[in-house]
Design an enzyme around this catalytic site. Structure first.
Site, PDB file in Angstrom:
ATOM      1  N   TRP A 174       2.887 -35.552  24.734  1.00  0.00           N
ATOM      2  CA  TRP A 174       4.267 -35.086  24.677  1.00  0.00           C
ATOM      3  C   TRP A 174       4.338 -33.723  25.324  1.00  0.00           C
ATOM      4  O   TRP A 174       3.335 -33.023  25.427  1.00  0.00           O
ATOM      5  CB  TRP A 174       4.769 -35.072  23.244  1.00  0.00           C
ATOM      6  N   ASP A 203      -4.339 -34.252  24.414  1.00  0.00           N
ATOM      7  CA  ASP A 203      -5.469 -34.281  23.486  1.00  0.00           C
ATOM      8  C   ASP A 203      -6.760 -34.591  24.233  1.00  0.00           C
ATOM      9  O   ASP A 203      -6.753 -35.266  25.272  1.00  0.00           O
ATOM     10  CB  ASP A 203      -5.252 -35.345  22.410  1.00  0.00           C
TER      11      ASP A 203
END
Lengths: 178, 384
Positions: free
Chosen positions: A105, A124
């Site tokens: 995001w 991530d």
């Protein structure tokens, strides 16, 4: 008095005084310094310090101010997880042997050096279990999971070899347009 | 040989000593069991194990016991940001979880619904499901039991395509996958339906047949502003079939989920106009006790970005009337709430900012004790 007892006492007294939430978190943040792995995930906003007594880190770029190993660093305004800067990576690179997720995001953070808003991609790093250091949770512009493109609760290790989560980065994509 | 003789003599003396202390020989291989029907104030605490996610667990806890041996009654592994549900129809624990063939460095992924016997805390069954269930921070409606008979469990998938895996708990089998594009989560409604929250503020309802296969879907109008004032991914599920979803602002969107079609009802506020600085916040912010009273975790310094910060008080509501009936001032800042128990043993279970568990009696809110229940005990589930 054992450290954890002291922590409980000071935080409870902080609440009893009805100190501000910032003040309360400040107590936790101060207590966190020097204690790797003290679990403060949901309240760690703007409070976590590196897990050891080390001098503040710097990006070396005056236009990118702050310490990427602390939750206060400007790019982390919407991050949730372990800071890769404390895990063998950096604010924009994964630790060795992990894999950066291509999906994530994006949020918008204001750079105090120039006062401009930048689009930040919270990718991530994946493939090894939790780094466990420098937990940071800030939720500016965060929205619920059913709006995935604006949510930081999701394990974004998607599109990688596996979805085991290690840590989080904050990569500048560019200037935000109004 | 002389050494051996001396050793045998010493052992013989030790055995003699034991006999003199009047110990009976104890059996080896004893394993405890739990009662089939737990005391109703027991609670299942989900330790998310955030710092080593493959080792999550659900603890069976007696929150009124005064010592550790009495509090900690047993546990079930709940691997990698699992979801948990207790089913009172068949009296079973359900854990929706993920395993990797190479453990914490990945390998082949296997997702499953693991069914646990409450008395033995042994696995009764495991049902393999598509390896795409959502992983991340816990949300109450990431998996839900569907139907009064709890025949099915729906498990929310995000990979990043969105769908729900339907598992037939009665026949112990995976049925299929229902696409929920643009919408997420599993809010059970009626007897054979579930509803997902869509990113534009509407709801998608999927209707199943008695075998768990999708019959058709319906979509609601836009019922809330998903950008400026979204609802949390959890609600106070009242006993009359109304799910009261808090918004970030503190306004409540009641959703009638009693029938096969959902219906949005008139909104109401947790706060009076002069106290809008109080907002709900935390991991699980809403719950209902066995009497139907609703509870919300409230932050006195609410604003943009505070929706996960937790709160200083828990406010109680007559949900039908939309009226506050009490306030519990927490001993320590709270991060997540749940309830358990009936009658005089109704309890509010709060994960506090030290990641301990605070136990309060309801309805008065008297603090009973603070206890430890794992490292990151993010969710508390009662059996009522």
């Amino acid at each position: 008095m054992p450290f954890f007892d002291k922590l409980a006492e000071t935080t409870t007294r902080g609440i009893a005084r009805r100190s501000s939430r910032r003040g309360f978190l400040g107590v936790l943040g101060a207590a966190l310094a020097g204690t790797a792995g003290l679990p403060l995930l949901p309240v760690a906003r703007a409070s976590t310090a590196p897990a050891s007594e080390v001098p503040p880190q710097s990006t070396g770029n005056p236009m990118d101010p702050g310490d990427p190993t602390t939750c206060d660093y400007w790019r982390y305004c919407g991050i949730d997880g372990f800071l890769c800067s404390c895990c063998g990576g950096s604010q924009n690179a994964c630790p060795p042997g992990t894999e950066m997720s291509p999906l994530t995001w994006v949020g918008t953070c204001r750079n105090p050096a120039d006062g401009l808003n930048y689009v930040i991609s919270y990718n991530d790093c994946c493939g090894k279990s939790s780094c466990g250091r420098c937990i940071c949770n800030r939720n500016e512009d965060d929205r619920p999971v059913y709006r995935p493109s604006a949510n930081n609760d999701i394990d974004w290790c998607i599109g990688t070899s596996n979805n085991v989560y290690n840590c989080s980065t904050a990569v500048i994509l560019g200037l935000a347009t109004e | 040989m002389k050494i051996l003789t001396s050793t045998l003599l010493a052992v013989a003396l030790m055995i003699t000593g034991l006999a003199q202390a009047e110990f009976e020989p104890e059996p080896v291989g004893v394993t405890e069991t739990l009662p089939s029907e737990y005391p109703d104030h027991w609670v299942m605490i989900h330790d998310f194990s955030f710092f080593h996610m493959m080792e999550g667990e659900v603890l069976v806890v007696d929150p009124l016991a005064e010592d550790i041996a009495g509090q900690y009654r047993g546990m079930m592994p709940a691997s990698f940001t699992a979801a948990y549900r207790y089913g009172n129809v068949r009296n079973e624990h359900y854990v929706m979880e993920t395993y990797y063939s190479r453990g914490s460095r990945g390998g082949e992924r296997t997702d499953m619904v693991t069914i646990w016997d409450p008395a033995s805390l042994e696995v009764s069954a495991e049902i393999i499901i598509p390896s795409k269930r959502i992983t991340g921070m816990p949300k109450l409606i990431a998996a839900s039991l569907i139907g009064a008979d709890q025949k099915f469990v729906g498990v929310y998938n995000f990979a990043p395509g969105q769908s729900v895996s339907i598992v037939d708990l009665e026949n112990r089998k995976f049925v299929g996958e229902v696409a929920t594009s643009g919408c997420g989560f599993v809010i059970p409604n009626g007897n054979r339906s579930f509803t997902s929250i869509c990113q534009n503020g509407s709801f998608l309802t999927s209707h199943l047949d008695d075998d768990g296969e999708l019959k058709d879907t319906t979509r609601s109008d836009v019922l809330f502003d998903a950008e400026n004032d979204p609802i949390f991914e959890g609600a106070a599920f009242a006993h009359d079939g109304i799910a009261h979803f808090p918004k970030f602002s503190g306004e409540i969107l009641p959703l009638d989920v009693s029938g096969e079609e959902i219906k949005g009802l008139e909104t109401w506020w947790l706060t009076a106009e002069g106290e809008r600085n109080w907002r709900p916040g935390g991991i699980n912010v809403a719950t209902v006790d066995s009497t139907g009273t609703g509870y919300f975790l409230m932050n006195p310094e609410g604003g943009e970005g505070t929706h996960k910060d937790g709160g200083a008080e828990v406010w109680a509501y007559d949900l039908g009337a939309g009226k506050r009936t009490g306030r519990v001032e927490l001993a320590t800042w709270g991060l997540s709430i749940g309830t358990t128990g009936t009658g005089d043993n109704r309890l509010l279970i709060v994960t506090n900012a030290d990641l301990g568990i605070d136990v309060y009696r309801l309805p008065g809110g008297e603090h009973v004790q603070t206890m430890s229940a794992g490292q990151t005990p993010f969710m508390a589930h009662g059996t009522h």
